[in-house]
Design a protein around this motif. Structure first.
Motif, PDB file in Angstrom:
ATOM      1  N   MET A   1       0.851  -1.180   0.000  1.00  0.00           N
ATOM      2  CA  MET A   1       0.000   0.000   0.000  1.00  0.00           C
ATOM      3  C   MET A   1       0.893   1.238   0.000  1.00  0.00           C
ATOM      4  O   MET A   1       1.819   1.337   0.788  1.00  0.00           O
ATOM      5  CB  MET A   1      -0.884  -0.024   1.246  1.00  0.00           C
ATOM      6  N   ASN A   2       0.577   2.173  -0.884  1.00  0.00           N
ATOM      7  CA  ASN A   2       1.382   3.389  -0.941  1.00  0.00           C
ATOM      8  C   ASN A   2       0.869   4.424   0.063  1.00  0.00           C
ATOM      9  O   ASN A   2      -0.149   4.232   0.718  1.00  0.00           O
ATOM     10  CB  ASN A   2       1.440   3.953  -2.365  1.00  0.00           C
ATOM     11  N   LYS A   3       1.603   5.525   0.182  1.00  0.00           N
ATOM     12  CA  LYS A   3       1.281   6.541   1.175  1.00  0.00           C
ATOM     13  C   LYS A   3      -0.109   7.124   0.963  1.00  0.00           C
ATOM     14  O   LYS A   3      -0.874   7.287   1.920  1.00  0.00           O
ATOM     15  CB  LYS A   3       2.333   7.646   1.135  1.00  0.00           C
ATOM     16  N   ARG A   4      -0.438   7.447  -0.273  1.00  0.00           N
ATOM     17  CA  ARG A   4      -1.742   8.050  -0.554  1.00  0.00           C
ATOM     18  C   ARG A   4      -2.885   7.132  -0.090  1.00  0.00           C
ATOM     19  O   ARG A   4      -3.855   7.583   0.520  1.00  0.00           O
ATOM     20  CB  ARG A   4      -1.877   8.354  -2.042  1.00  0.00           C
ATOM     21  N   GLU A   5      -2.747   5.836  -0.363  1.00  0.00           N
ATOM     22  CA  GLU A   5      -3.765   4.876   0.066  1.00  0.00           C
ATOM     23  C   GLU A   5      -3.835   4.798   1.589  1.00  0.00           C
ATOM     24  O   GLU A   5      -4.915   4.741   2.168  1.00  0.00           O
ATOM     25  CB  GLU A   5      -3.473   3.493  -0.525  1.00  0.00           C
ATOM     26  N   ARG A   6      -2.653   4.793   2.249  1.00  0.00           N
ATOM     27  CA  ARG A   6      -2.617   4.744   3.714  1.00  0.00           C
ATOM     28  C   ARG A   6      -3.300   5.981   4.304  1.00  0.00           C
ATOM     29  O   ARG A   6      -4.065   5.883   5.266  1.00  0.00           O
ATOM     30  CB  ARG A   6      -1.169   4.650   4.203  1.00  0.00           C
ATOM     31  N   GLU A   8      -5.693   7.739   2.996  1.00  0.00           N
ATOM     32  CA  GLU A   8      -7.137   7.571   2.814  1.00  0.00           C
ATOM     33  C   GLU A   8      -7.714   6.611   3.854  1.00  0.00           C
ATOM     34  O   GLU A   8      -8.803   6.836   4.382  1.00  0.00           O
ATOM     35  CB  GLU A   8      -7.456   7.092   1.397  1.00  0.00           C
ATOM     36  N   VAL A   9      -6.980   5.538   4.156  1.00  0.00           N
ATOM     37  CA  VAL A   9      -7.430   4.575   5.166  1.00  0.00           C
ATOM     38  C   VAL A   9      -7.487   5.253   6.535  1.00  0.00           C
ATOM     39  O   VAL A   9      -8.455   5.079   7.275  1.00  0.00           O
ATOM     40  CB  VAL A   9      -6.511   3.328   5.204  1.00  0.00           C
ATOM     41  N   ILE A  10      -6.474   6.041   6.856  1.00  0.00           N
ATOM     42  CA  ILE A  10      -6.462   6.737   8.149  1.00  0.00           C
ATOM     43  C   ILE A  10      -7.635   7.708   8.245  1.00  0.00           C
ATOM     44  O   ILE A  10      -8.324   7.770   9.265  1.00  0.00           O
ATOM     45  CB  ILE A  10      -5.113   7.455   8.382  1.00  0.00           C
ATOM     46  N   LYS A  11      -7.891   8.468   7.183  1.00  0.00           N
ATOM     47  CA  LYS A  11      -9.045   9.382   7.192  1.00  0.00           C
ATOM     48  C   LYS A  11     -10.339   8.608   7.434  1.00  0.00           C
ATOM     49  O   LYS A  11     -11.176   9.020   8.226  1.00  0.00           O
ATOM     50  CB  LYS A  11      -9.150  10.151   5.865  1.00  0.00           C
ATOM     51  N   ASP A  12     -10.479   7.474   6.750  1.00  0.00           N
ATOM     52  CA  ASP A  12     -11.665   6.646   6.914  1.00  0.00           C
ATOM     53  C   ASP A  12     -11.789   6.140   8.351  1.00  0.00           C
ATOM     54  O   ASP A  12     -12.883   6.150   8.926  1.00  0.00           O
ATOM     55  CB  ASP A  12     -11.617   5.471   5.926  1.00  0.00           C
ATOM     56  N   VAL A  41       2.487   7.317  11.555  1.00  0.00           N
ATOM     57  CA  VAL A  41       1.105   7.735  11.787  1.00  0.00           C
ATOM     58  C   VAL A  41       1.066   9.184  12.280  1.00  0.00           C
ATOM     59  O   VAL A  41       0.214   9.963  11.856  1.00  0.00           O
ATOM     60  CB  VAL A  41       0.403   6.775  12.769  1.00  0.00           C
ATOM     61  N   SER A  42       2.012   9.551  13.132  1.00  0.00           N
ATOM     62  CA  SER A  42       2.077  10.929  13.618  1.00  0.00           C
ATOM     63  C   SER A  42       2.264  11.915  12.467  1.00  0.00           C
ATOM     64  O   SER A  42       1.583  12.941  12.385  1.00  0.00           O
ATOM     65  CB  SER A  42       3.219  11.064  14.621  1.00  0.00           C
ATOM     66  N   ARG A  43       3.177  11.590  11.549  1.00  0.00           N
ATOM     67  CA  ARG A  43       3.394  12.462  10.380  1.00  0.00           C
ATOM     68  C   ARG A  43       2.151  12.486   9.487  1.00  0.00           C
ATOM     69  O   ARG A  43       1.780  13.540   8.951  1.00  0.00           O
ATOM     70  CB  ARG A  43       4.611  11.982   9.586  1.00  0.00           C
ATOM     71  N   ASP A  44       1.505  11.334   9.320  1.00  0.00           N
ATOM     72  CA  ASP A  44       0.289  11.264   8.501  1.00  0.00           C
ATOM     73  C   ASP A  44      -0.822  12.128   9.095  1.00  0.00           C
ATOM     74  O   ASP A  44      -1.527  12.830   8.373  1.00  0.00           O
ATOM     75  CB  ASP A  44      -0.188   9.820   8.362  1.00  0.00           C
ATOM     76  N   LYS A  46      -0.495  14.771  10.930  1.00  0.00           N
ATOM     77  CA  LYS A  46      -0.164  16.176  10.682  1.00  0.00           C
ATOM     78  C   LYS A  46      -0.460  16.555   9.236  1.00  0.00           C
ATOM     79  O   LYS A  46      -1.051  17.603   8.956  1.00  0.00           O
ATOM     80  CB  LYS A  46       1.304  16.433  11.010  1.00  0.00           C
ATOM     81  N   GLU A  47      -0.046  15.705   8.292  1.00  0.00           N
ATOM     82  CA  GLU A  47      -0.274  15.997   6.876  1.00  0.00           C
ATOM     83  C   GLU A  47      -1.752  16.080   6.540  1.00  0.00           C
ATOM     84  O   GLU A  47      -2.179  16.913   5.744  1.00  0.00           O
ATOM     85  CB  GLU A  47       0.404  14.936   6.008  1.00  0.00           C
ATOM     86  N   LEU A  48      -2.555  15.206   7.156  1.00  0.00           N
ATOM     87  CA  LEU A  48      -3.991  15.196   6.886  1.00  0.00           C
ATOM     88  C   LEU A  48      -4.734  16.327   7.600  1.00  0.00           C
ATOM     89  O   LEU A  48      -5.887  16.603   7.290  1.00  0.00           O
ATOM     90  CB  LEU A  48      -4.587  13.848   7.311  1.00  0.00           C
ATOM     91  N   GLY A  49      -4.071  16.960   8.575  1.00  0.00           N
ATOM     92  CA  GLY A  49      -4.733  18.024   9.322  1.00  0.00           C
ATOM     93  C   GLY A  49      -5.715  17.485  10.339  1.00  0.00           C
ATOM     94  O   GLY A  49      -6.612  18.199  10.780  1.00  0.00           O
ATOM     95  N   ILE A  50      -5.552  16.224  10.724  1.00  0.00           N
ATOM     96  CA  ILE A  50      -6.450  15.598  11.697  1.00  0.00           C
ATOM     97  C   ILE A  50      -6.238  16.252  13.054  1.00  0.00           C
ATOM     98  O   ILE A  50      -5.112  16.530  13.461  1.00  0.00           O
ATOM     99  CB  ILE A  50      -6.198  14.078  11.757  1.00  0.00           C
ATOM    100  N   ILE A  51      -7.348  16.494  13.751  1.00  0.00           N
ATOM    101  CA  ILE A  51      -7.299  17.163  15.050  1.00  0.00           C
ATOM    102  C   ILE A  51      -8.062  16.340  16.082  1.00  0.00           C
ATOM    103  O   ILE A  51      -8.793  15.414  15.736  1.00  0.00           O
ATOM    104  CB  ILE A  51      -7.906  18.582  14.958  1.00  0.00           C
ATOM    105  N   LYS A  52      -7.897  16.692  17.345  1.00  0.00           N
ATOM    106  CA  LYS A  52      -8.688  16.080  18.418  1.00  0.00           C
ATOM    107  C   LYS A  52      -9.982  16.880  18.558  1.00  0.00           C
ATOM    108  O   LYS A  52      -9.965  18.108  18.606  1.00  0.00           O
ATOM    109  CB  LYS A  52      -7.922  16.099  19.744  1.00  0.00           C
ATOM    110  N   VAL A  53     -11.097  16.147  18.620  1.00  0.00           N
ATOM    111  CA  VAL A  53     -12.401  16.783  18.762  1.00  0.00           C
ATOM    112  C   VAL A  53     -13.112  16.173  19.971  1.00  0.00           C
ATOM    113  O   VAL A  53     -12.869  15.015  20.315  1.00  0.00           O
ATOM    114  CB  VAL A  53     -13.260  16.610  17.479  1.00  0.00           C
ATOM    115  N   PRO A  54     -13.986  16.934  20.627  1.00  0.00           N
ATOM    116  CA  PRO A  54     -14.693  16.401  21.799  1.00  0.00           C
ATOM    117  C   PRO A  54     -15.574  15.208  21.439  1.00  0.00           C
ATOM    118  O   PRO A  54     -16.179  15.165  20.373  1.00  0.00           O
ATOM    119  CB  PRO A  54     -15.558  17.577  22.265  1.00  0.00           C
ATOM    120  N   SER A  55     -15.616  14.235  22.355  1.00  0.00           N
ATOM    121  CA  SER A  55     -16.448  13.049  22.181  1.00  0.00           C
ATOM    122  C   SER A  55     -17.269  12.848  23.448  1.00  0.00           C
ATOM    123  O   SER A  55     -16.779  13.086  24.554  1.00  0.00           O
ATOM    124  CB  SER A  55     -15.567  11.827  21.926  1.00  0.00           C
ATOM    125  N   ALA A  56     -18.488  12.386  23.300  1.00  0.00           N
ATOM    126  CA  ALA A  56     -19.361  12.203  24.454  1.00  0.00           C
ATOM    127  C   ALA A  56     -18.833  11.140  25.414  1.00  0.00           C
ATOM    128  O   ALA A  56     -18.953  11.283  26.624  1.00  0.00           O
ATOM    129  CB  ALA A  56     -20.758  11.834  23.985  1.00  0.00           C
TER     130      ALA A  56
END
Length: 141
Positions: A1-6, A8-12, A41-44, A46-56
């Motif tokens: 699996m290449n980086k782009r696919e990885r 997308e999987v992380i976003k999913d 995963v840490s670099r991914d 950051k690149e994806l712009g993933i953030i921590k959001v509140p959860s119930a």
């Protein structure tokens, strides 16, 4: 699996599951047959712009920022400077990751290289003729 696919999987994964640690992302990737270290995963993230959001039920979990779901607003771009085949963007601090991702989506074939930090992006283009369209597009966001 290449980086782009990885990526997308992380976003999913972060959209579908209430994940609160990078280690959990690594474990879920392993379950899918994707080997990635916590550092990768840490670099991914950051690149994806993933953030921590509140959860119930879990406190804070990983999620996609609203800005990644809508177009970048042009008021994030403070300055657009050109020299030869290079474009330097000065940005609102913290917005470079999202702006970079959007530029890559629109102009992937025209970009030779792109370097971004917290508040600036340096683009090196393959051809100078791309610059007017790039500027028009970015200022139209």
């Amino acid at each position: 699996m290449n980086k782009r696919e990885r990526l997308e999987v992380i976003k999913d994964l972060v959209v579908r599951f209430p994940i609160d640690t990078q280690e959990e992302i690594v474990e879920r990737l392993e379950a899918l047959g994707v080997h990635a270290t916590q550092a990768t995963v840490s670099r991914d993230i950051k690149e994806l712009g993933i953030i921590k959001v509140p959860s119930a039920d879990k406190g804070y979990v990983y999620g996609l920022p609203k800005s990644s779901l809508v177009k970048v607003k042009s008021n994030n771009i403070l300055d657009f400077a050109v020299m030869d085949k290079m474009v330097n963007l000065k940005l609102v601090p913290g917005s470079a990751t999202v702006v970079k991702r959007q530029i890559c989506e629109y102009f992937q074939e025209e970009i030779f290289s792109i370097i971004a930090d917290d508040d600036s992006i340096l683009l090196i283009l393959k051809d100078q003729e791309t610059i007017p369209n790039l500027e028009r597009t970015i200022k139209g966001w």
